[in-house]
Design an enzyme around this catalytic site. Structure first.
Site, PDB file in Angstrom:
ATOM      1  N   LYS A 159       0.845  -1.204   0.000  1.00  0.00           N
ATOM      2  CA  LYS A 159       0.000   0.000   0.000  1.00  0.00           C
ATOM      3  C   LYS A 159       0.880   1.253   0.000  1.00  0.00           C
ATOM      4  CE  LYS A 159      -3.754  -2.478   2.189  1.00  0.00           C
ATOM      5  NZ  LYS A 159      -4.443  -2.880   3.406  1.00  0.00           N
TER       6      LYS A 159
ATOM      7  N   GLN B 245      -4.510  -2.003   9.752  1.00  0.00           N
ATOM      8  CA  GLN B 245      -4.398  -3.297   9.079  1.00  0.00           C
ATOM      9  C   GLN B 245      -4.980  -4.418   9.946  1.00  0.00           C
ATOM     10  OE1 GLN B 245      -3.240  -3.816   5.828  1.00  0.00           O
ATOM     11  NE2 GLN B 245      -4.034  -5.883   6.166  1.00  0.00           N
TER      12      GLN B 245
ATOM     13  N   ASP C 171     -10.838   2.641   4.343  1.00  0.00           N
ATOM     14  CA  ASP C 171     -11.159   1.221   4.157  1.00  0.00           C
ATOM     15  C   ASP C 171     -12.671   1.015   4.056  1.00  0.00           C
ATOM     16  OD1 ASP C 171      -9.117  -0.595   3.830  1.00  0.00           O
ATOM     17  OD2 ASP C 171      -8.703  -0.840   5.965  1.00  0.00           O
TER      18      ASP C 171
END
Ligand code: NDP
Length: 307
Positions: free
Chosen positions: A63, A107, A130
């Site tokens: 990312k 994460q 997200d």
């Protein structure tokens, strides 16, 4: 000689996730360059990584690399696995209030002693790139603007890029997880979007093949390697394979091969369109995360103008 035409097996067209992800990233890169040319900072994506899970480290590194490649700033906040939940909530509070950070991700998975939903709920919806916060999930359900989680968003982008007709089609989604199955089923059914008729299947669904065989569009997100076989698929169906699995394979240099939830070799002879694994849905996830980050940055600039 015979005048009978030789019957060749139909071969599905490939939905090339790398190509589409590159197109999305190129467009983001141009937009970010334009912002920087005008004297702006461009978007800033942050990632919070707790513990040393190798897969999570790989994802976060990918990312970060992708963000830099499109000209975005990127920061990774790394913490040991024994970090307390309270400490993590404080980091999130800090990132929520840091005006330099446009969007951030925590994460997953988190160590077992940390409550994931408590963490997700504490992220500011405006920075939740997200798309996991209940406010963003609620906006998705209501068809309102908000951050859509990257994998379902990527699937919609793939269908859109290849002009695959969805309206009025029967879409069968295998899986109802919060990050893939459920959101993609909502997106596929939306009136101002795909406008398909959607059936969601899960581990308690009875006689699954009789349902999948009726699908014009089949989205497999069940996390079972090579579960979907050709006899479960209608001829000419569009097949989107979200699954990704490492299967031990001594014939490969790496000692494994990657496969999806679909038996590609046989289903690709029956489908009209299909995503390969790797190179289908996978590459889209990071591209769409960057798209959300760019949107978060634009939202911030817009809000600044109004203030
Ligand atoms: P989950 O394990 O969270 O969800 C799986 C879903 O499939 C559940 O709803 C489950 O039902 C259902 N299911 C499991 N087994 C069966 C079965 N035999 N028949 C019918 N339904 C079944 O998985 P995720 O949604 O997180 O991920 C799915 C796959 O996609 C995984 O392989 C994952 O690695 C991959 N993935 C890929 C991404 C990418 O970027 N390409 C991103 C995210 C995920 P129930 O609800 O009843 O348990």
């Amino acid at each position: 000689m015979t005048d009978k035409k030789e019957k060749k097996p139909a071969v599905a067209k490939i939905i090339d996730g790398k190509e589409v992800a590159n197109a999305v990233k190129e467009s983001i890169k141009r937009e970010v360059a334009g912002m920087i040319d005008k004297g702006g900072n461009g978007p800033h994506l942050a990632a919070v990584l707790v513990g040393d899970d190798p897969a999570s480290q790989t994802y976060v590194a990918a990312k970060e690399k992708a963000a830099h490649a499109v000209g975005m700033m990127s920061s990774t906040y790394r913490y040991p696995a024994d970090m307390s939940e309270q400490e993590l909530l404080e980091v999130i509070e800090y990132l929520n209030n840091d005006n330099e950070i446009d969007g951030f991700i925590v994460q997953l998975p988190l160590p077992a002693h940390i409550d994931e939903s408590k963490v997700i709920n504490s992220i500011s919806p405006d920075k939740d790139v997200d798309g996991f916060h209940p406010v963003n999930v609620g906006n998705l359900v209501l068809g309102k603007p908000g951050f859509i989680s990257a994998t379902p968003y990527g699937i919609m982008e793939l269908l859109n890029y290849y002009n695959i007709e969805t309206e009025g089609k029967h879409c069968v989604v295998l899986g109802r997880s919060n990050i893939v199955g459920r959101p993609v089923s909502i997106l596929m059914s939306q009136k101002s979007g795909a406008n398909a008729t959607v059936t969601v299947c899960h581990s308690r669904t009875k006689n699954l093949p009789s349902i999948t065989k009726k699908a014009d569009i089949l989205i497999a997100a069940i996390g079972q390697p090579e579960f979907v076989t050709a006899d479960m698929v209608k001829k000419g169906a569009v097949v989107i394979d979200v699954g990704i699995h490492r299967i031990p394979d001594d014939t490969k240099q790496k000692g494994y091969r990657l496969t999806g939830d679909v038996v590609f070799d046989e289903v690709s002879k029956k489908a009209s369109w299909i995503t390969p694994v790797p190179g289908g849905v996978g590459p889209m996830t990071i591209a769409m995360l960057l798209k959300n980050t760019l949107q978060a940055h634009k939202n911030k600039l817009e809000a600044g103008k109004k203030a």
